[in-house]
Design a protein around this motif. Sequence first.
Motif, PDB file in Angstrom:
ATOM      1  N   LEU B 149       6.728   7.503  -1.438  1.00 53.09           N
ATOM      2  CA  LEU B 149       6.070   7.503  -2.747  1.00 53.09           C
ATOM      3  C   LEU B 149       5.348   8.834  -2.982  1.00 53.09           C
ATOM      4  CD1 LEU B 149       5.150   5.971  -5.324  1.00 53.09           C
ATOM      5  CD2 LEU B 149       3.137   5.275  -4.054  1.00 53.09           C
ATOM      6  N   GLN B 210       9.135   0.736  -7.984  1.00 51.17           N
ATOM      7  CA  GLN B 210       8.019   0.026  -7.362  1.00 51.17           C
ATOM      8  C   GLN B 210       8.387  -1.431  -7.079  1.00 51.17           C
ATOM      9  OE1 GLN B 210       5.456   1.752  -6.077  1.00 51.17           O
ATOM     10  NE2 GLN B 210       6.796   3.349  -6.890  1.00 51.17           N
ATOM     11  N   ARG B 303       1.959  -2.205  -4.840  1.00 55.55           N
ATOM     12  CA  ARG B 303       3.229  -1.945  -5.529  1.00 55.55           C
ATOM     13  C   ARG B 303       3.297  -2.759  -6.823  1.00 55.55           C
ATOM     14  NH1 ARG B 303       5.958   2.498  -3.516  1.00 55.55           N
ATOM     15  NH2 ARG B 303       5.622   2.569  -1.272  1.00 55.55           N
TER      16      ARG B 303
END
Lengths: 482, 482
Positions: B149, B210, B303
Amino acid sequence: MNEWWKEGVPAFVVVGRVNSGKSSTLATLLEVDDDDVLRVSSTPGETTGVLPLPVVFDDEEWMRFFDSPGFQQPVQAMREIERIAGNQAPGPEDLKVFVEECADQYPDEVRLLAPILKGAGILYVVDPCKPLRDSFLAEIEILRWSGRPRLALLNPQSEPNENEEVWRNRLGTAFNLVRTFDAHSAKYDERRRLLQALLQIEERHADRIERVVEAMAYEWDQRREDASEAMLDFLEKALSLRTSDSIDERDEGIPSRRERKQAALSEEYFSKLAKLEAGCVNKLLKVYRHHLIEPDVDPGKHRGLDLATGETWQKWGLNRMQLTTAGAFAGGAAGAIFDLGVGVHSLGAGTVIGALGGGVAAFFKGGQLPELKVKLGGGFKLKGGDGKSIVVGPPASLNFPWILLDSMLLRYRGILQRAHGRRDAANFDESGDESIVRQFPSERRTLLQKWFNSCLKGSPDRGKEPDVFAALVESLKEIEDQ
Amino acid sequence: MLFCPIPSVLRGCAFDHGVRRREHVPDKGACHVGKDAESWGVPRKGEKWTLAELIDFEMALAAWSGKGAPRLSAGLSRAAGMKLWLEKAGRHGLGARWVASLSLAGALLALLFAGLGATTAWGTFDREAGGVHVIWFLAVALFLPWCFLIGGVLAWLLRGRVAGSGLAGWVVDQLSLRLAGKKARGAIDRVRASGELTKVLGWRIARLSQWVAASFHGGALVGLGTMVLFKQVGFFWETTTEKAMEGLLTKAVSFLSLPWSDLAPWAVPSVEASRRGPQWDGGGEDWWPFLILSLLVWGVLPRLLLVGWAMGKERRALASLTFQAPDHRKLWRSMTVVKRGEEPTGPVDGALVVALEGAEASKEILRPFLLQVLRMNPTGWERLGVLDANHEEAARKALAKAQAGIVLLAEGWSLAPRSVGKALDEITAKAGERRVVLLIGNPSSEGGMREVEPDQRIQWEQFMDARKGSEVELVFYEEASE
């Protein structure tokens, strides 16, 4: 035009002495620089008849103006009307009789009075620099007898003098309004104010006149946007412009051959740049309805921008401090993103280094003359052997984009200042003008610098483009307001 | 007719980018929303866009010829106007297919990554030792996805600013083309050129990614849960740098368990007790509640929060579409343009001068006379009764075009009744209601004109008297008095 008079459409006839500037007033007001439509010249009597000029927006005629031949025998015509009226004070009915019976004797007076008697309002154009003679008093009297709404326009054709006050005092007694309108220099604001003045004298058709005023204002905004588009397009293309050719490896090693190639590419570069520039100026002229002016761009000498002279680089574009600041901000912003990217673990070093790098480069490279960047690269195979590509452009000076922008903004100002009533083909002389971009606020300079940098790299920043467009629109508006 | 009352309403729209910036209007998408809607930043009905519509819009705009855009009625915001155009242009469902494909790809990836997460959890189970290596588990199931990420965010922030990133873009391009086919090139270019579509699409992809990451963490959680439920499993850690790792792991555990350490101290494992030494024979069961809570609190939950955040950003991006890309501006202008009517073409008072039998005179000398005395504007000059047949033909063609009138110029000394009569017949036949003038003068050898002799005047008058009923005006040239 089949019918010269249209019921329900407000009409105004422009009248006055021969050569008082009636046609040029209408040409400027309606933005007509076509001599076939509205002849403007120093020859007296150019306008031979009543010429209807409709104001059409979106296929509908909202109002109409008439150009008319000037008064030629006002004193005699006045006496004739007084004779018709007899012992009574002359009025519209007497003017009607005059028009019906005296066309042979007073053809011009009859022609100009015809639309007035039909119901048109009057725009009486006079040169206030001339002395107020009896013949003018006769014109004023005849127009007063019509009983129609009247607006007097002072159109000075030389330096103002004491006559103006005399004119004002006299016109004030016979006209609803007196306004100054210099047909050779009036800009958009003055044209708008003149139309708004018509609202004050002709309230019966206020809604239609108001719509014309609004449509003109909207059209003006559109033009500003169109001009911004043209400039944006020009800047993007000019800053991304490169000329390239292949160079044989054997030629590359011989300085004279390499320099010859380089010189040819430089010439091609400036020629292409001049074409882009001419294209942009042509678009601006078209947007603002100018057809007589030719853009002054000479590909040979590149006079349009005069990029080869040091004076241009000192006069236009940003000054050294502004360029340094804009470069520092643009570099600092790029460095800040790096800092952010590494979670500020760099303790702001990216921002500092970026700002220093951008600022120092701008400080030392900003003022240099337009030496084009030359890049040898590639290494692709040519038919006859190994070769490389030689790419030329843009100028190394960081002030280059600012000079391009300044040059266009100065021309824009020249276009705005050019009244349509002028018939000379003289070009804009921006040599004496001072830089416009130097007056920009620093945020705008930073934004533009960032976008210029992306264009110079050959990949214009599409994300910033709308902001740059808005900044250009704002800049053009500022020029208009000056 | 949608003109009324355009300007005051639409002006702001066409120009809203700059205006909004100055006025700090919160809602960027709707420039003319009502006061309440504006203050809440909520677009009015008909102004909300979806990603599918936006894709359809860009595709339709790419195929737009630049003509035939509907005229907008007053008060319509830019977002609503663009939507109206899309409805008129017709949607081809490409956007819906794109969005469905994206969702499908997201769902498939989520499934795949959920499986991958479960496999990862099982992969950290050391069969030989009969336990789960917690360091590996934390690294692969929790730490690594976060690294991805952060790496992704960094790459996005530094896009185009780091050398070589262009190459990465090229690789992505080639891959996209390989996967989507050459036909997708137009669509990809379009997305790239439209900053707003890229932004919305970016948030949609961020949301999906996500989801995928949450699925991975979820899969790992399920994998660990099933392992604990159905298998006798221990938890341990071991490295060659025991002390350093023990310290690091202790810190990591205390940090990760911060959210629940006070509420559930039983879910905080003992790092020292779970070190796998030579005598290690299972144990460390206090790790699994910690690992499950860690996956929930530091994996799935953030997330899901990011999914919500990306969803909100996408919605906000859709609600604040400004449509300020160059093509958008072009379309908007074509829908809101105020079209000025065409100017009258050519001189409406233009007269044709036909010189009979080569009666040549200087145009410069004759023009003021024609303008001031005859009140006719000479715009064409032709010859009749000459040897050159081309001239005759040109004169006959021009006769049809002269708008205001025709002047037949004849020399005073050369009255040939048959010839002049024939010419006059031909001209009057073609003139219709236009004015016809027979102008008599004597051209001088210097190119000027002289008045005719008295006897010549009488001859011409007699000639014209003989032509009864003729509408032709007989005019003798008169020199201007000094």
